[in-house]
Write an enzyme that holds these catalytic residues in place. Structure first.
Site: not given
Length: 386
Positions: A221, A122, A124-125, A34-35, A120, A171, A159
């Site tokens: 998020y 984490g 990053s599919s 989360h940076t 699911g 990602d 996204e």
């Protein structure tokens, strides 16, 4: 991922001809969560699982797309301003639209794709899909003139505009720029990055998947991102002579000055982000020295911050983190956006079997099912296979 399997599905569902095959990986992130959208540092690496697609231009303006995993087929016009409704197809549509924004004359094509990134978890599919499709569009319609960074940014824009997740760039960056056996420290503000050989002869990197899945798109998020932006704006107001774009531009002293001007929750979020920036740099220094004990210490501190300050962990992730501590695992933390998924664990080779068995047994006893375990192999980024 089996090339022949993807090819067989492409041949079956289209006209019997073959196209080009492309692959992009998922990713792990050793530390730095989360940076990225706060202009800070991240420390990811590509993995050896990902998304593979076979693509062939079809001479029309229609994209005919088949998801092998979902057994679903969608068609859309490349000039359609609305695009398809199916979420998986909107990843393709978004990349098409973003490439058109870059001036690429994208035409219609047939595509079949599949992935072996655990959904699911984490890993990053979604970024693997965007990067794979971007790699293909660049090769087929742009003569590979679009830069890697533009592919990364196109994935991020997909996204934001077409999926509804206001993500950072980590990602997509990891999926496009990854190199086998190396992690990367990325400065998300300047986009400068450096490769670090990740030689863990005495350790293994292990993911333990809770199999709890929560969608990141939407408020959980984005609310946290808004908190970070609120604090940055408050710092800007008291320092009009400075440019404060993200929390990366803020110091610990700045946080103290605005603690009465923002909510306690916003302050909590910002405290985690500034601490995480420091932890990434500490891990880089530790790896240069070969000090994996320090790496592990920082991983545990990150999990504590993600759980208590950023509040993106969950009961199952915290449970696995506690099991890792009990087993003497060097480092452990939740990985990814949060609200489910995996812990990433730095485990000494001689503790590996004990940890994995204990984690499975204790987790199953408490939650009724075993977690899934994945050994991490650091792999290469987006590329044309054939």
């Amino acid at each position: 991922m089996d090339i022949e399997f993807v090819r067989s599905r492409f041949i079956k569902h289209f006209d019997g001809q073959t196209g080009n095959i492309y692959h992009s990986p998922g990713r792990i992130n050793l530390i730095g969560e989360h940076t990225d959208y706060n202009g800070g540092y991240v420390f990811p690496g590509a993995v050896d699982t990902g998304v593979m697609a076979e693509i062939r231009p079809n001479g029309t303006n229609t994209v005919d797309a088949y998801s092998i995993d979902l057994k679903d087929r969608v068609q859309f016009d490349v000039n359609d301003p609305a695009g398809p409704k199916a979420t998986w197809a909107r990843f393709i549509y978004g990349m098409v639209r973003e490439f058109k924004e870059l001036g690429v004359d994208v035409k219609g094509f047939n595509i079949a794709f599949a992935g072996d990134v655990p959904l699911g978890a984490g890993m990053s599919s979604s970024a693997a899909m965007e990067s794979c499709f971007g790699c293909a569009l660049n090769d087929l319609f742009a003569n590979n003139k679009i830069s890697k960074w533009d592919i990364v940014l196109a994935g991020q824009a997909t996204e934001h505009k077409y999926i509804g997740c206001n993500c950072g760039i980590m990602d997509q960056f990891a999926s496009v720029f990854g190199q086998e056996g190396k992690l990367m420290r990325l400065d998300c503000r300047s986009r400068e990055f450096e490769y670090f050989p990740f030689e863990t002869n005495d350790y293994k990197l292990v993911l333990v998947n809770t199999c709890v899945k929560h969608e990141l798109a939407g408020s959980p998020y984005n609310d946290r991102r808004n908190s970070c932006e609120n604090v940055a704006k408050a710092v800007q107001q008291i320092h009009p002579d400075r440019t404060i774009e993200t929390l990366r531009d803020c110091s610990w002293d700045d946080l103290k000055k605005v603690q009465d001007k923002v909510s306690a929750e916003d302050m909590q979020r910002a405290t985690f982000v500034l601490g995480e920036k420091d932890r990434v740099l500490a891990v880089c220094d530790a790896l240069i020295k070969g000090d994996f004990e320090e790496v592990g210490k920082q991983m545990y501190l990150t999990h504590e911050g993600l759980s208590k300050d950023y509040e993106v962990s969950c009961e199952e992730l915290d449970f696995l983190n506690d099991v890792a501590k009990e087993c003497g695992v060097t480092g452990s933390r939740m990985m990814g956006g949060g609200f489910g998924g995996c812990t990433i664990n730095l485990v000494k080779n001689d503790l590996y079997d004990t940890f994995v068995n204990t984690a499975k047994e204790k987790f199953a006893a408490k939650y009724g099912h075993e977690p899934k375990v994945y050994d991490v192999v650091i792999g290469n980024g987006s590329r044309k296979i054939c």
